[in-house]
Design a protein around this motif. Structure first.
Motif, PDB file in Angstrom:
ATOM      1  N   ASN A   1       0.526  -1.058   0.080  1.00  0.00           N
ATOM      2  CA  ASN A   1      -0.256  -0.324  -0.172  1.00  0.00           C
ATOM      3  C   ASN A   1       1.197   1.201  -0.372  1.00  0.00           C
ATOM      4  OD1 ASN A   1      -2.780  -1.650   0.467  1.00  0.00           O
ATOM      5  ND2 ASN A   1      -1.680  -2.122   2.175  1.00  0.00           N
ATOM      6  N   PHE A   2       0.435   2.047  -0.585  1.00  0.00           N
ATOM      7  CA  PHE A   2       1.412   3.383  -0.864  1.00  0.00           C
ATOM      8  C   PHE A   2       0.265   4.955  -0.541  1.00  0.00           C
ATOM      9  CE2 PHE A   2       4.049   0.472  -4.192  1.00  0.00           C
ATOM     10  CZ  PHE A   2       5.144   1.131  -3.692  1.00  0.00           C
ATOM     11  N   THR A   3       1.292   5.365   0.321  1.00  0.00           N
ATOM     12  CA  THR A   3       0.449   6.670   0.586  1.00  0.00           C
ATOM     13  C   THR A   3       1.032   7.486   0.245  1.00  0.00           C
ATOM     14  OG1 THR A   3       0.077   5.439   2.615  1.00  0.00           O
ATOM     15  CG2 THR A   3      -0.543   7.918   2.953  1.00  0.00           C
ATOM     16  N   ASP A   4       0.175   8.653  -0.373  1.00  0.00           N
ATOM     17  CA  ASP A   4       0.566   9.732  -1.067  1.00  0.00           C
ATOM     18  C   ASP A   4       0.948  10.778   0.514  1.00  0.00           C
ATOM     19  OD1 ASP A   4       1.521  12.534  -2.478  1.00  0.00           O
ATOM     20  OD2 ASP A   4      -0.621  12.758  -1.971  1.00  0.00           O
ATOM     21  N   LEU A   5       1.718  11.411   0.385  1.00  0.00           N
ATOM     22  CA  LEU A   5       2.850  12.706   1.408  1.00  0.00           C
ATOM     23  C   LEU A   5       2.840  13.371   0.698  1.00  0.00           C
ATOM     24  CD1 LEU A   5       4.666  10.326   3.803  1.00  0.00           C
ATOM     25  CD2 LEU A   5       2.482  10.684   3.886  1.00  0.00           C
ATOM     26  N   SER A   6       1.711  14.161  -0.776  1.00  0.00           N
ATOM     27  CA  SER A   6       2.669  15.208  -1.064  1.00  0.00           C
ATOM     28  C   SER A   6       1.956  15.928  -0.391  1.00  0.00           C
ATOM     29  CB  SER A   6       2.628  14.876  -2.677  1.00  0.00           C
ATOM     30  OG  SER A   6       2.810  14.207  -3.501  1.00  0.00           O
ATOM     31  N   THR A   7       2.303  17.674  -0.661  1.00  0.00           N
ATOM     32  CA  THR A   7       1.921  18.652   0.106  1.00  0.00           C
ATOM     33  C   THR A   7       0.031  18.866  -1.050  1.00  0.00           C
ATOM     34  OG1 THR A   7       2.973  19.889  -2.785  1.00  0.00           O
ATOM     35  CG2 THR A   7       3.645  20.123   0.224  1.00  0.00           C
ATOM     36  N   GLU A   8      -0.913  19.799   0.058  1.00  0.00           N
ATOM     37  CA  GLU A   8      -1.665  19.606  -0.506  1.00  0.00           C
ATOM     38  C   GLU A   8      -2.485  19.848  -1.868  1.00  0.00           C
ATOM     39  OE1 GLU A   8      -4.622  20.191   2.657  1.00  0.00           O
ATOM     40  OE2 GLU A   8      -3.053  20.882   4.263  1.00  0.00           O
ATOM     41  N   VAL A   9      -1.427  20.851  -1.831  1.00  0.00           N
ATOM     42  CA  VAL A   9      -2.125  21.844  -3.285  1.00  0.00           C
ATOM     43  C   VAL A   9      -2.156  20.694  -4.460  1.00  0.00           C
ATOM     44  CG1 VAL A   9      -1.088  24.033  -2.495  1.00  0.00           C
ATOM     45  CG2 VAL A   9       0.520  22.184  -3.694  1.00  0.00           C
ATOM     46  N   THR A  10      -1.158  19.611  -4.340  1.00  0.00           N
ATOM     47  CA  THR A  10      -1.603  18.041  -5.389  1.00  0.00           C
ATOM     48  C   THR A  10      -2.623  18.534  -5.720  1.00  0.00           C
ATOM     49  OG1 THR A  10       0.987  17.647  -4.163  1.00  0.00           O
ATOM     50  CG2 THR A  10      -0.544  15.694  -6.476  1.00  0.00           C
ATOM     51  N   GLU A  11      -2.462  18.139  -7.203  1.00  0.00           N
ATOM     52  CA  GLU A  11      -4.053  17.706  -8.015  1.00  0.00           C
ATOM     53  C   GLU A  11      -4.069  16.541  -8.654  1.00  0.00           C
ATOM     54  OE1 GLU A  11      -4.369  21.690  -9.994  1.00  0.00           O
ATOM     55  OE2 GLU A  11      -4.945  22.681  -8.382  1.00  0.00           O
TER      56      GLU A  11
END
Length: 883
Positions: free
Chosen positions: A675-685
């Motif tokens: 399972n991969f969980t995205d931790l990119s900043t919230e502005v990611t679209e």
């Protein structure tokens, strides 16, 4: 705080619910060690203005009480932790509904704001909102100076620093204590010296220090001494006033302190009372302590020693940790139920405390006081917290909040509902409100046989020719309501004023003329409910009750002047907070309300304060807005809003994202999923993943699940995008696929563990690798940061992940969970490599998977041990996963 021997120790060191990383400009309530106190000044403290109370201490009266057993002479002092921490206490409330909004001020004569720890600071003034709430109710509130026992990190050098005296006889620390109390607007200090190591000379110096403090403070300031240090300098709780501690209360004809809090294990109070009288002091200057921290109203107390039948109370009453009601509650509703039983007894009626239960409530022995002795008087039944916020019936906030500065004077009697049948049930209700976050809800079956007289407020209000009473209510039924008044000349009789029988699903205000009663004094306010017909589901919300003189010169308030933003802080381009400041109006202001103007032109309530500064908590940017408008409006004593002023905040350029992710594991068997969980900043679209030898090989999901079929070592790439740009991160050799993955185990279990410190012999490093997660099996460390825990695995192993079970896993408060930490590995115990770096953890249990690495030694470096400023580490288990 936990008790040791006969004394009490505050170990519940407190911390922030909100990270200072995310809220860089959040002002927090003060706390100091002695050296910090000596260096403090309002001019150098950027938070000082936010920590001031602007509400003066109100006068209040006692008069006759509703309980025939209660008397006026004994006083009550409560030592209460009104906030969950010493550090990290927001100065003006927060966005949490669950807060200790204490409301039984009518039974308290002094409230000690309990706090302090060796890990944060030992000198703790009350937070501004608690001062405001106490003062509205006429209760002096005092700060704490706590010298902890050595076993809990106490250092005798702190005592010495406080007792340093200049050649002119002055004590710099005493002068600072007086300055802090005067500047912040609270009412004195509780001195609790429990650090071992004192001498008779130190005891004499402490007496001189206290005498200096007493003689230089203002007349309105209170100094309270705790029964701990003796005249020999040792720590020995006497549980009484006697020759060993009397010098800290009175020295011949010289008053040293205002009060003494006697430790809990008293078996005879008469000797203490006699000793007080022999010193020329009132026995009610002594507060016999009861410790309710653990069991609340199930605490066993020999009440007859303190309040003997048919005889006056022997001394006053000291209550240690009535905040038990909040700490033990499962919800805010449960908190209010527990607090009611604690203060007024199992019957829930302060006028009837007769019961076969040992705990009859404080109202059984102490008469309620009231600050309602002048007009205007208005209550919205606002508890000081809510799940929403309303202004004149309109919802202006849909998020939780708390701010005790906004708490109203709540009913003096909770609850006296007299009826010949089954009375209606009154509660303070957070589902709806007229102004604030709560209202008074009365419900049940109403019929001709159960007319209910609900007695609410003890008052002393003189009626003038223009005095009017207004009541605001909402009901789907006919109100079937009258307002009751009792007058001083006939306090046992009531006259009832009819409220028009008008069904109103919306808030309705009716004003009643009191001119016929000109010159009388109202001593009680009540509501009366009756009906000629049965109403099965009678339900009415009382939103406001107000008495005021119509010709009082209360004018509409003008706009505040000189409104400006003094500081802003932006995070990731989409979060921003601000500090506001304006010039206080000369007119009578109840509070200043702050609103955010949303892009669609609507307004959202942010908060309110009686102060002239306000912290705007972190706001999320809406739809890439470039400007946010904030408005400030003053509100008068009638809860009428004045004109508004506005100020603008400009947002930075909208940022491109920063890519980051984590996995639930990095070592798997062929065919197993990751399972991969995205931790990119919230502005990611948008997301674009590439998985070497994975299935799928690419993905645009935010959090994909990927299977790896073949043995090998594989890399993963993520590209995060939005309209401003993109960012790519590749983690090489991240996933190891091996048939041996099923053999992964906790390699640290039972291995040799060492650490920088331990809080005690039973809280050493081996507890972190014993496989137990219990209250008595943890590694705890105090002292200078960083703390470290090192584990020798005995041989080199392939390591794939680490599991840390923080304080909350062991049943402690979530604020004690480790915030920032680094994990290092080494093959020789000398040369170390960082493999994990975490900032801002708040979870009870954290798992950090890494690309497979070979090592024998593992070191956990704790950089920020808690969510606040407490420097004590608490680790219940540290697991090292690998082959």
């Amino acid at each position: 705080m936990k008790k040791i021997g006969a004394g009490f120790i505050f170990l519940l060191v407190m911390c922030a619910a909100l990270s200072t990383t995310a809220f860089a400009k959040q002002p927090y309530s003060s706390y100091w060690f002695p050296e910090q106190l000596l260096q403090w000044s309002p001019a150098s403290d950027p938070d000082a203005a936010f920590n001031r109370s602007t509400v003066p201490l109100q006068d209040r009266f006692v008069a006759d009480g509703v309980n025939a057993h209660a008397t006026k002479a004994p006083k009550v002092m409560a030592l209460s932790a009104l906030n969950p921490g010493t550090s990290g206490v927001p100065s003006q409330g927060s966005s949490k509904f669950e807060a200790n909004t204490f409301t039984y001020w009518q039974y308290v004569d002094k409230l000690v704001y309990w706090g302090g720890s060796a890990g944060e600071g030992i000198i703790v003034p009350p937070s501004a909102d608690t001062i405001d709430a106490a003062h509205k109710n006429g209760v002096p509130i005092i700060g704490t100076v706590f010298f902890p026992p050595t076993v809990y990190g106490g250092k005798y050098e702190w005592v010495k620093q406080m007792l340093q005296q200049n050649s002119d006889g002055s004590f710099p620390a005493a002068d600072k204590l007086i300055q802090v109390a005067s500047h912040y607007g609270f009412d004195g200090w509780f001195i609790n010296q429990e650090t071992e190591g004192g001498t008779p000379a130190d005891a004499q110096q402490m007496k001189v220090f206290l005498s200096y403090l007493e003689s230089h403070k203002s007349n309105s300031m209170h100094i309270v001494w705790y029964d701990s240090m003796t005249n020999e300098g040792s720590i020995s709780w006497q549980n009484a006033l006697n020759d060993k501690n009397a010098m800290f209360l009175q020295d011949n004809k010289k008053q040293i302190t205002d009060n003494m809090f006697l430790n809990f294990w008293w078996k005879d109070l008469k000797s203490s009372a006699e000793k007080a009288r022999s010193l020329g002091r009132s026995p009610y200057d002594l507060y016999a302590g009861i410790d309710v921290e653990a069991k609340g109203y199930d605490t066993k107390v020999n009440w007859n020693l303190l309040f003997p039948d048919k005889d006056p109370a022997v001394t006053s009453l000291g209550i240690y940790r009535p905040d038990w009601a909040f700490n033990s509650a499962e919800s805010m509703e449960d908190f209010f139920v527990r607090e009611n039983k604690f203060w007024v007894g199992p019957n829930g009626n302060p006028s009837n405390t007769s019961s076969d239960q040992a705990w009859k409530g404080i109202a059984n022995d102490v008469i309620e006081s009231s600050p309602i002795n002048e007009l205007p008087f208005t209550t919205n039944f606002n508890t000081g917290s809510g799940q929403k916020y309303f202004v004149r019936g309109k919802q202006v906030r849909d998020k939780s909040w708390n701010n005790r500065s906004l708490q109203d004077i709540l009913p003096s009697w909770r609850w006296i509902a007299d009826s010949k049948g089954t009375p209606l049930s009154p509660v303070l209700d957070w589902s709806d409100a007229y102004y604030g976050g709560s209202s008074l809800k009365v419900s049940g079956v109403l019929n001709p046989n159960n007319a209910t007289h609900l007695k609410l407020y003890k008052t002393d209000l003189k009626i003038e020719a223009s005095t009017k009473l207004s009541i605001t209510y909402k009901t789907q039924n006919k109100p079937s309501l009258k307002v009751g008044l009792a007058f001083a000349d006939q306090p046992d009789q009531n006259i009832f004023l009819n409220v028009k029988d008008k069904t109103s699903p919306d808030w309705t205000t009716e004003t009643l003329n009191l001119t016929p009663y000109k010159g009388k004094r109202i001593v009680a306010l009540s509501l009366y409910f009756d009906s000629k017909n049965e109403v099965n589901n009678y339900n009415i919300q009382i939103g406001q009750l107000s008495i005021q003189n119509a010709n009082d010169p209360i004018k509409p308030l003008p706009a505040v002047r000189d409104l400006k933003v003094t500081q802003t802080d932006f995070r990731n381009g989409i979060y921003g907070d601000a500090r506001l400041q304006w010039k206080q109006l000369d007119q009578q202001v109840k509070q200043y309300e702050i609103y955010r103007v949303l892009p669609d032109g609507s307004e959202m309530f942010i908060g309110a304060t009686p102060n002239h500064v306000f912290y705007v908590p972190e706001m999320r940017r809406i739809d890439k807005e470039t400007i946010t408008v904030l408005k400030v409006v003053a509100v008068n004593g009638r809860y009428e809003q004045g004109q508004s002023s506005s100020v603008k905040i400009s947002w930075p350029d909208y940022p491109k994202p920063t890519a980051e992710f984590k996995t639930d594991r990095t070592l798997v068997a062929p065919g197993e999923s990751v399972n991969f969980t995205d931790l990119s900043t919230e502005v990611t679209e948008g997301w674009s993943w590439t998985f070497e030898s994975g299935s799928p090989a690419v993905s645009t999901s935010k959090n994909p699940v990927v299977t790896f079929a073949q043995e090998g070592v594989y890399s993963v790439t993520l590209t995060a995008t939005n309209s401003s740009g993109q960012d790519t991160i590749t983690k090489k050799a991240l996933i190891t696929v091996s048939k041996e993955a099923g053999a992964v185990k906790n390699l640290a279990l039972g291995k040799t563990a060492t650490a920088d410190h331990a809080c005690g012999e039973k809280e050493g490093a081996p507890n972190a690798v014993d496989g137990k997660v219990t209250d008595n099996s943890k590694w705890c460390a105090i002292g200078n940061l960083p703390h470290w825990l090192q584990v020798d695995l005995g041989a080199e192993h392939q390591l794939s992940a680490f599991v840390i079970k923080h304080a909350e896993s062991g049943g402690e408060w979530s604020g004690f969970n480790t915030s920032d930490y680094t994990i290092q590995v080494s093959s020789d115990g000398t040369n170390w490599t960082d493999v994990v770096n975490v900032q801002g953890n708040s979870a009870a249990e954290s798992t950090d998977s890494i690309a497979l690495v070979k090592a024998r030694y593992v070191k956990l470096l704790i950089l920020k041990p808690t969510q606040g400023a407490d420097t004590a580490a608490r680790i219940y288990e540290f697991e090292v996963k690998g082959l």
